[in-house]
Design an enzyme around this catalytic site. Structure first.
Site, PDB file in Angstrom:
ATOM      1  N   ASP A  42     -10.376   4.744  60.122  1.00  0.00           N
ATOM      2  CA  ASP A  42      -8.955   5.212  60.880  1.00  0.00           C
ATOM      3  C   ASP A  42      -8.783   6.370  60.533  1.00  0.00           C
ATOM      4  O   ASP A  42      -8.332   6.949  59.457  1.00  0.00           O
ATOM      5  CB  ASP A  42      -8.057   4.054  60.398  1.00  0.00           C
ATOM      6  N   CYS A  82      -4.798   4.519  67.799  1.00  0.00           N
ATOM      7  CA  CYS A  82      -5.176   3.402  67.036  1.00  0.00           C
ATOM      8  C   CYS A  82      -5.430   2.093  67.971  1.00  0.00           C
ATOM      9  O   CYS A  82      -6.767   1.761  68.420  1.00  0.00           O
ATOM     10  CB  CYS A  82      -4.619   2.831  65.970  1.00  0.00           C
ATOM     11  N   HIS A 132      -4.811  -4.752  64.937  1.00  0.00           N
ATOM     12  CA  HIS A 132      -3.694  -3.608  65.645  1.00  0.00           C
ATOM     13  C   HIS A 132      -3.770  -3.854  67.311  1.00  0.00           C
ATOM     14  O   HIS A 132      -3.570  -2.990  68.166  1.00  0.00           O
ATOM     15  CB  HIS A 132      -3.932  -2.280  65.344  1.00  0.00           C
TER      16      HIS A 132
END
Length: 513
Positions: A42, A82, A132
């Protein structure tokens, strides 16, 4: 029996019976399907990997994969945020078709995702780490109602082992947690650093599934090296590696904020803060590399490397003050360009390819490599670039990658939207403008080869007029193809969502909930 009903039939049948039934109905399921291990970081940018030329990066295991496998060195994130990335990763569709237009929305589950295809093809699936795609409240990540993703349609086909959470970036000191089949938060034993604990779980999964007669598809979604970049969020041994390392501000650093950036990208930053943040970032990356090495060693120890496709990538990069911006959510190289490596012993070639790899291309590429090309859903908007990993020319090699942004990072705010086309040589971008500050529409055109920090806007340069026009046409054609008319951010809120839950899309490509 049509393809859809065959698929449903196979879902309800045991693996052994499914194979026989598939043959009887003419449904070609490849034999000896390879395992798939998909590892992604990430906020790790391409430029911060050792193999990309960063001498301060400590990434020997990632570098080895780049040398031994296929290095897609022109890979980009189609929308460098994200949640948008993850939606495109699993569906093979652009943001304008998934509806995941900002962070902190809840994904509409009515897509045919890579998890569904893998499950239907007889794979055991495993998912570890950050998800997410299940939020519906801004800033309430730690609420179990947002953090726990229940078994069923919202896991998008990942029907097997599950050790995940929607969102958090507390990695150390006992604050990190995950969920399995309940809202109960499970904390890692001995306050272990989260990436280390996740890798332990991944290795355990690999060992157990190495004895299965079914292939496995394991995804490990690491949270690092995403901020917060604080020494207490990283093991001391890794911080010690960088305690005396000096990081200069990037060559395009500016303390003048980007008027087209949002509140998150325009956070206060100065050279001293950048110094400390980058030390943590590189320390996290060094640990991430160690864990990638552990997984590769586990596959080797289990004798699985010759029958396992290993992918390593990242959802987006990080600006670190370039162009006055922090974080991601922009088409500049530091945010959009990501590592993308594929290794399959004896199958992929040690090749560095400049084919334009986009997020939407990942799903069809993996399925094609795994022998499941015929099972790529018709609605997928990317193309397979599997041939590049085999050292061959791809049947369809995109001339440029289409990138898009549909708003601020996680809030409904107009004035931050942009679209872009990126090739290895050029980047063309358009800021929509408007918003609270009534910003003007703005075009930029950069020569990525001669101007890697994208400081010289050539959009009005007579010597580049033909190229600018060509990129304008390419981008317009892609937007027409996607039925994307470049609306303001709040248009999506009013037409696609209810209470931050995605209900429909402009294209009508999936059912409403």
């Amino acid at each position: 029996m049509n393809k859809i009903s065959r698929r449903k039939f196979l879902q309800r049948t045991s693996a052994a019976v499914a194979a026989t039934a598939a043959a009887n109905f003419g449904y070609a399921m490849p034999e000896n399907k390879p395992n798939i291990v998909f590892l992604f970081a990430d906020q790790l940018r391409y430029a911060s990997c050792g193999y990309a030329g960063d001498e301060k990066a400590h990434t020997p295991n990632i570098d080895k994969m780049a040398r031994d496998g296929a290095n897609y060195r022109q890979a980009v994130s189609s929308m460098p945020v994200c949640s948008a990335y993850r939606a495109s990763l699993f569906t093979g569709k652009y943001t304008s078709s998934t509806g995941m237009v900002i962070n902190e929305l809840r994904m509409n589950p009515n897509h045919r995702c890579i998890g569904h295809v893998a499950t239907d093809a007889g794979y055991n699936t495993g998912y570890i780490g950050k998800w997410h795609l299940y939020a519906n409240e801004l800033g309430d990540h730690y609420n179990p109602d947002n953090s726990f993703i229940p078994r069923g349609k919202h896991r998008l086909g990942f029907d097997g082992y599950w050790a995940a959470y929607n969102f958090h970036h507390d990695y150390y000191g006992g604050a990190a947690y995950y969920h399995t089949e309940s809202k109960e938060k499970i904390h890692y034993e001995d306050n272990k650093f989260e990436p280390d604990a996740q890798t332990d779980m991944a290795i355990d999964y690999i060992k157990k599934n190495s004895k299965s007669n079914k292939p496995f598809y394991l995804t490990v979604s690491y949270g690092t090296p995403h901020d917060p970049w604080q020494p207490n969020n990283v093991p001391e041994e890794y911080m010690d590696m960088y305690k005396d390392v000096e990081f200069d501000p990037p060559k395009n650093y500016s303390q003048k904020k980007d008027p087209y950036g949002d509140g998150w990208s325009n956070v206060d930053q100065n050279p001293e803060k950048l110094q400390n943040w980058m030390r943590c970032y590189y320390a996290m990356t060094a640990n991430l590399d160690w864990n990638i090495g552990r997984i590769m060693s586990s596959l080797k120890d289990q004798g699985l490397l010759e029958n396992t496709i290993v992918v390593f990538t990242s959802d987006h990069g990080e600006m670190f003050g370039g162009h006055g911006r922090m974080k991601k959510n922009i088409f500049y190289e530091e945010a959009a360009r990501v590592p993308f490596l594929v290794y399959w012993k004896g199958k992929t070639k040690p090749v560095a390819t400049d084919v334009c790899m986009n997020t939407v291309d990942i799903m069809p590429t993996i399925l094609d490599l795994a022998g499941l090309k015929t099972e790529i859903p018709d609605e997928v908007e990317g193309v397979s670039l599997a041939n590049a990993a085999l050292g061959e020319k791809c049947p369809a090699e995109p001339e440029a990658a289409f990138l898009m942004n549909t708003g601020a990072c996680a809030v409904w705010a107009n004035g931050h939207e942009w679209r872009a086309m990126r090739s290895p040589k050029y980047t063309y971008g358009v800021f929509r403008g408007g918003g609270r500050d009534n910003l003007p529409r703005k075009e930029v055109f950069y020569d990525n080869k001669k101007d890697p920090y994208q400081q010289n806007n050539l959009v009005n340069d007579p010597g580049h007029k033909k190229e600018v026009e060509r990129f304008r046409r390419m981008m317009m054609a892609k937007m027409i193809e996607l039925n994307d008319d470049f609306p303001a951010s709040t248009w999506y809120r009013e037409h696609w969502t209810q209470n931050r839950i995605i209900k429909a899309s402009a294209r009508g490509k999936f059912k409403t909930i």
